[in-house]
Scaffold this motif. Sequence first.
Motif, mmCIF file in Angstrom:
data_model
loop_
_atom_site.group_PDB
_atom_site.id
_atom_site.type_symbol
_atom_site.label_atom_id
_atom_site.label_comp_id
_atom_site.label_asym_id
_atom_site.label_seq_id
_atom_site.Cartn_x
_atom_site.Cartn_y
_atom_site.Cartn_z
ATOM 1 N N LEU A 70 38.289 46.051 42.085
ATOM 2 C CA LEU A 70 37.186 46.065 41.054
ATOM 3 C C LEU A 70 37.560 45.609 39.701
ATOM 4 O O LEU A 70 36.946 45.130 38.947
ATOM 5 N N PHE A 71 39.002 46.099 39.461
ATOM 6 C CA PHE A 71 39.461 45.730 38.198
ATOM 7 C C PHE A 71 39.708 44.247 38.054
ATOM 8 O O PHE A 71 39.624 43.700 36.793
ATOM 9 N N GLY A 72 39.760 43.567 39.087
ATOM 10 C CA GLY A 72 40.284 42.297 39.053
ATOM 11 C C GLY A 72 41.462 41.629 38.742
ATOM 12 O O GLY A 72 42.117 40.531 38.461
ATOM 13 N N PHE A 73 42.621 42.739 38.941
ATOM 14 C CA PHE A 73 44.007 42.566 38.629
ATOM 15 C C PHE A 73 44.850 41.908 39.819
ATOM 16 O O PHE A 73 44.360 42.441 40.954
ATOM 17 N N TRP A 74 45.777 40.892 39.507
ATOM 18 C CA TRP A 74 46.801 40.596 40.311
ATOM 19 C C TRP A 74 45.697 40.058 41.659
ATOM 20 O O TRP A 74 46.294 40.524 42.728
ATOM 21 N N ARG A 75 44.875 39.502 41.674
ATOM 22 C CA ARG A 75 44.050 39.004 42.583
ATOM 23 C C ARG A 75 44.753 38.369 43.686
ATOM 24 O O ARG A 75 44.283 38.550 44.935
ATOM 25 N N LYS A 76 45.893 37.564 43.551
ATOM 26 C CA LYS A 76 46.459 37.116 44.829
ATOM 27 C C LYS A 76 47.127 38.047 45.298
ATOM 28 O O LYS A 76 46.937 37.855 46.774
ATOM 29 N N GLN A 77 47.803 38.901 44.875
ATOM 30 C CA GLN A 77 48.549 39.952 45.727
ATOM 31 C C GLN A 77 47.516 40.976 46.415
ATOM 32 O O GLN A 77 47.646 41.394 47.327
ATOM 33 N N VAL A 78 46.673 41.465 45.558
ATOM 34 C CA VAL A 78 45.516 42.450 46.117
ATOM 35 C C VAL A 78 44.603 41.734 47.112
ATOM 36 O O VAL A 78 44.641 42.457 48.031
ATOM 37 N N THR A 79 44.243 40.472 47.102
ATOM 38 C CA THR A 79 43.460 40.071 48.243
ATOM 39 C C THR A 79 44.367 39.886 49.359
ATOM 40 O O THR A 79 44.113 39.897 50.720
ATOM 41 N N THR A 80 45.641 39.459 49.290
ATOM 42 C CA THR A 80 46.569 39.307 50.264
ATOM 43 C C THR A 80 46.941 40.581 50.986
ATOM 44 O O THR A 80 46.628 40.635 52.326
ATOM 45 N N GLY A 81 47.088 41.658 50.071
ATOM 46 C CA GLY A 81 47.012 42.918 50.861
ATOM 47 C C GLY A 81 45.857 43.546 51.486
ATOM 48 O O GLY A 81 46.280 44.129 52.572
ATOM 49 N N LEU A 82 44.763 43.098 51.094
ATOM 50 C CA LEU A 82 43.817 43.587 51.815
ATOM 51 C C LEU A 82 43.465 42.761 53.058
ATOM 52 O O LEU A 82 43.053 43.664 53.959
ATOM 53 N N LEU A 83 43.790 41.694 53.033
ATOM 54 C CA LEU A 83 43.716 40.825 54.202
ATOM 55 C C LEU A 83 44.827 41.354 55.259
ATOM 56 O O LEU A 83 44.419 41.421 56.484
ATOM 57 N N VAL A 84 46.015 41.682 54.806
ATOM 58 C CA VAL A 84 46.836 42.279 56.140
ATOM 59 C C VAL A 84 46.364 43.576 56.416
ATOM 60 O O VAL A 84 46.528 44.047 57.584
ATOM 61 N N VAL A 85 45.945 44.335 55.442
ATOM 62 C CA VAL A 85 45.246 45.678 55.992
ATOM 63 C C VAL A 85 44.323 45.565 56.913
ATOM 64 O O VAL A 85 44.030 46.408 57.891
ATOM 65 N N ILE A 86 43.294 44.718 56.674
ATOM 66 C CA ILE A 86 42.245 44.767 57.423
ATOM 67 C C ILE A 86 42.424 44.310 58.879
ATOM 68 O O ILE A 86 41.706 44.293 59.873
ATOM 69 N N ILE A 140 38.067 35.101 40.956
ATOM 70 C CA ILE A 140 37.696 36.775 40.511
ATOM 71 C C ILE A 140 38.418 36.770 39.095
ATOM 72 O O ILE A 140 39.485 36.493 38.593
ATOM 73 N N LYS A 141 37.489 37.332 38.162
ATOM 74 C CA LYS A 141 37.938 37.552 36.556
ATOM 75 C C LYS A 141 38.267 39.167 36.492
ATOM 76 O O LYS A 141 37.551 39.922 36.777
ATOM 77 N N PRO A 142 39.322 39.211 35.824
ATOM 78 C CA PRO A 142 39.813 40.697 35.707
ATOM 79 C C PRO A 142 38.960 41.261 34.415
ATOM 80 O O PRO A 142 38.435 40.394 33.597
ATOM 81 N N ILE A 143 38.980 42.422 34.322
ATOM 82 C CA ILE A 143 38.255 43.159 33.364
ATOM 83 C C ILE A 143 38.818 43.259 32.018
ATOM 84 O O ILE A 143 38.293 43.283 30.948
ATOM 85 N N THR A 144 40.258 42.880 32.204
ATOM 86 C CA THR A 144 40.985 42.661 31.029
ATOM 87 C C THR A 144 42.300 41.908 31.141
ATOM 88 O O THR A 144 42.879 42.176 32.200
ATOM 89 N N ASN A 145 42.770 41.009 30.201
ATOM 90 C CA ASN A 145 43.959 40.236 30.444
ATOM 91 C C ASN A 145 45.093 41.005 30.028
ATOM 92 O O ASN A 145 46.243 40.293 30.021
ATOM 93 N N HIS A 146 44.865 42.105 29.197
ATOM 94 C CA HIS A 146 45.864 42.768 28.444
ATOM 95 C C HIS A 146 47.062 43.248 29.426
ATOM 96 O O HIS A 146 46.620 44.290 29.992
ATOM 97 N N PRO A 147 48.245 42.932 29.500
ATOM 98 C CA PRO A 147 49.162 43.585 30.356
ATOM 99 C C PRO A 147 49.562 44.831 30.191
ATOM 100 O O PRO A 147 49.510 45.907 31.265
ATOM 101 N N GLY A 148 49.263 45.481 29.068
ATOM 102 C CA GLY A 148 49.324 47.034 28.671
ATOM 103 C C GLY A 148 48.123 47.804 29.508
ATOM 104 O O GLY A 148 48.499 48.890 30.217
ATOM 105 N N TRP A 149 46.999 47.299 29.375
ATOM 106 C CA TRP A 149 45.871 47.961 29.887
ATOM 107 C C TRP A 149 45.874 47.857 31.472
ATOM 108 O O TRP A 149 45.723 48.678 32.007
ATOM 109 N N GLN A 150 46.458 46.717 31.939
ATOM 110 C CA GLN A 150 46.537 46.534 33.312
ATOM 111 C C GLN A 150 47.549 47.313 33.805
ATOM 112 O O GLN A 150 47.005 48.210 35.075
ATOM 113 N N SER A 151 48.573 47.636 33.502
ATOM 114 C CA SER A 151 49.695 48.549 33.917
ATOM 115 C C SER A 151 49.186 49.991 33.712
ATOM 116 O O SER A 151 49.276 50.875 34.761
#
Length: 383
Positions: A70-86, A140-151
């Motif tokens: 939902l946040f759109g962060f780390w889209r490659k890792q997240v979509t890969t993780g979702l694919l493995v899980v499903i 997929i566009k993140p809601i923010t690109n600021h590394p601090g906010w993402q972390s």
Amino acid sequence: MKKTALNFARIFVGVLFIFSGLIKANDPLGFGYKLQEYFEVFHIPFLADIATGIAILLCVFEIVLGALLLFGFWRKQVTTGLLVVIIFFTFLTFVSAAFKVVTSCGCFGDAIPLTPWQSFSKDLILLALIVFLFKNKDSIKPITNHPGWQSGLFSAVLAFSLLFSQFTYSRLPILDFLPYKVGANLPELMKIPAGAIPDEYQIMYNLTNKATGEKKVMSDKDYLKTEIWKDENWEIVGTPESKLIKAGYQPKIKDLMISDASGTDYTKELIENPYYNLIIVAYNLNDTDEDAIAKINALALNATEQFNIRSVLLTSNSAQDADAFSKKMKLFTEIFYADAVPLKSMVRANPGVMLLKNGVVIDKWHYNAVPSFGELSKKYFAK
């Protein structure tokens, strides 16, 4: 059009993963019981002892993946993780459905029970949506690109999911979807109302032709309809089998039978006691918390001496093991026996405590949160 489809898939998958993770995290011990069923099916029983820990990690993983999508962060890792899980869960639900090894997947805990085929269909839809997200991850566009906010947001979601799972594990589910929840009238939940449709069974015969050696299996209806019984060459071999062909009305509580060591049924007497009675549930005495048992035993002793409250301990252990445990712990309570399945549903703790009156669950507690005798007296017994 593509942007709309991508946003829909992202929101739908993200919300569903968060919802699924939260529902299971609400009852991690129950999810752990479900994982133990899968471990038995796949012949990896050595994981049974850490099933609850694995359950908590899976819940946290689902919540975090859904939130990050939902946040759109780390889209490659997240979509890969979702694919493995499903892919993993689609395989599990297919095995459950095709081979009928686990009757309920536990995808949404006890809140929304799904049949194996329903669960498999749900996973196929999710698989298609996640594949679409994976192929279009760069859009997929993140809601923010600021590394601090993402972390910071990642850390907040991770901390919340871990703390929530740990809280419900060390207390009780915040939302209880089981039939033994507070306020439930147990005798009513065990009744089959008048006029309810019963289970429909079919008697199956194994037949052998004495002249030719031919064998066939035939239902009782076909046996009479074809009049094969008139042919003396055909004989019924073995004991006829009763086969369920259509389930009838199922009460909410259908598997609870409480007995003493000799097998005498005490279910009605204990469940329908018109006065307060304390039910201590320790489905497995080998793994129960002995310090908690000692404290609850002292509580039960005080309740009986001062208010004549009946206290019993329910377990699925053998009478021999229970007797040895009783002597070791110097238990004051009576001991009765029931199957582990309903005991696990009564209280998600080992041990746990239920307060019953006239068949109604007045309250129940995890052993970490059992009130003191003074608190119980003030709130219930002394009134």
